[in-house]
Write a protein that holds these residues in place. Structure first.
Motif, PDB file in Angstrom:
ATOM      1  N   GLY A 258     128.251   7.321  35.521  1.00 53.10           N
ATOM      2  CA  GLY A 258     128.417   8.040  36.787  1.00 53.10           C
ATOM      3  C   GLY A 258     129.716   7.764  37.517  1.00 53.10           C
ATOM      4  O   GLY A 258     130.164   8.574  38.336  1.00 53.10           O
TER       5      GLY A 258
ATOM      6  N   ARG B 222     130.303  12.502  37.615  1.00 51.35           N
ATOM      7  CA  ARG B 222     129.401  13.630  37.407  1.00 51.35           C
ATOM      8  C   ARG B 222     130.016  14.891  38.000  1.00 51.35           C
ATOM      9  O   ARG B 222     129.963  15.955  37.394  1.00 51.35           O
ATOM     10  CB  ARG B 222     128.049  13.382  38.090  1.00 51.35           C
TER      11      ARG B 222
ATOM     12  N   HIS C 264     127.814   2.555  34.865  1.00 52.93           N
ATOM     13  CA  HIS C 264     126.550   3.288  35.026  1.00 52.93           C
ATOM     14  C   HIS C 264     125.956   2.876  36.362  1.00 52.93           C
ATOM     15  O   HIS C 264     125.795   1.676  36.628  1.00 52.93           O
ATOM     16  CB  HIS C 264     125.562   2.897  33.924  1.00 52.93           C
TER      17      HIS C 264
ATOM     18  N   PHE D  20     121.817  10.096  34.580  1.00 52.45           N
ATOM     19  CA  PHE D  20     123.084  10.828  34.689  1.00 52.45           C
ATOM     20  C   PHE D  20     122.849  12.203  35.311  1.00 52.45           C
ATOM     21  O   PHE D  20     123.561  12.620  36.203  1.00 52.45           O
ATOM     22  CB  PHE D  20     123.791  10.957  33.342  1.00 52.45           C
TER      23      PHE D  20
END
Ligand code: 7UC
Ligand code: FE
Length: 294
Positions: free
Chosen positions: A113, A261, A284, A289
């Motif tokens: 992300g 994202r 992460h 996600f």
């Protein structure tokens, strides 16, 4: 810690008075929140050791180590090194990375992300990164294209931009191609997904890594929908003047953090043989996600 939206810019906020050594839990939460709200943060006046840069990554989530060791910092595999060092005979990292529109790791089953880049040696000219907010792009699409995006999946692959390694010299290209397909088989992601934090619908296609769109039966579309989506996003504009493109320049001490994202990005590299080095740590966060698709 002060967060100030950039004036007269399409996105981003600067963060001043940030110190990773004294980062409180509440400031870490504010910082994380700002990544998703502002999409791009520029932390000013950062003078971090590799260990402190890694600690910042750990404060934001779980670090993803790049799958190709050629990019690793010699002492810290968590750090990906982009570096052009014309004077040096011993190349560290990889020169001129990411000079194409992409979202990091979209060719992997589970992208991360958050991306951070921390320029170490900044050339005088032409150093920066272009960004496009793909949530904004989706919101502005004509209804027909939104329907196509909602009804399809995208096939993502590293194959077109895989960098030849020193150890690949004299290898037959077919062997290398087979190896790429085996190590990083193409993956499917929804063409549009709901951002797990902002709830925005994000168009998830990039010029470099999205190869095809597939319908719900898994058949590749034969029309030019993917091209139309990329065109509408501004990623095909070779003049970089499309209204969606934000160009972020940086100076020494800047550390960039963005929402991997929502944004696609493209590095700008100096055409002169000036040295240039940048560190990257990718993370992460605590969210899937993508949430349920639309
Ligand atoms: O060398 C590069 O430009 C690295 C690129 C293919 N990958 C970035 C990423 O994490 O997706
Ligand atoms: Fe990148």
């Amino acid at each position: 810690m002060k967060i100030t939206p950039q004036v007269d810019q399409k996105m981003g906020a600067t963060v001043t008075e940030f110190d990773v050594e004294t980062l409180s839990t509440s400031d870490a939460l504010r910082l994380k929140d700002a990544i998703y709200q502002e999409k791009l943060l520029i932390l000013k006046d950062q003078h971090l050791s590799p260990q402190q840069f890694i600690a910042l990554g750990k404060a934001l989530g779980t670090i993803e180590v790049y799958y190709e060791p050629m990019y690793h910092h010699p002492d810290h595999e968590e750090i990906f090194v982009s570096s052009s060092t014309p004077e040096s005979t011993q190349q560290v990292g990889v020169p001129k990375t990411g000079a194409f529109w992409h979202a990091d790791y979209s060719f992997m089953p589970r992208p991360f992300g958050i991306t951070m880049t921390y320029p170490q040696v900044v050339p005088r000219t032409n150093r920066g990164t272009h960004y496009i907010d793909m949530g904004k792009v989706f919101a502005g699409l004509p209804e027909e294209l939104r329907s196509v995006a909602r009804a399809t999946k995208g096939l993502h692959s590293a194959r077109r931009y895989f960098k030849i390694r020193p150890s690949d010299v004299y290898r037959p290209i077919c062997e290398l191609v087979d190896e790429i397909e085996k190590k990083t088989p193409p993956v499917m992601h929804p063409t549009v997904f709901v951002h797990p934090v902002t709830g925005e619908e994000v168009l998830y296609v990039s010029e470099a890594l999205t190869c095809e769109l597939h319908d719900q039966h898994g058949r590749a579309l034969e029309d030019d929908s993917l091209h139309q989506l990329l065109e509408a996003s501004g990623q095909l504009d070779t003049t970089f003047s499309d209204e969606h493109i934000h160009t972020q320049t940086f100076t020494e001490g800047d550390l960039l953090i963005w929402d991997n994202r929502s944004l696609v990005h493209r590095a700008l590299h100096s055409p002169t043989p000036e040295p240039s080095t940048s560190y990257r740590v990718t993370v992460h966060d605590d969210h899937a996600f993508y949430g349920p698709t639309t």
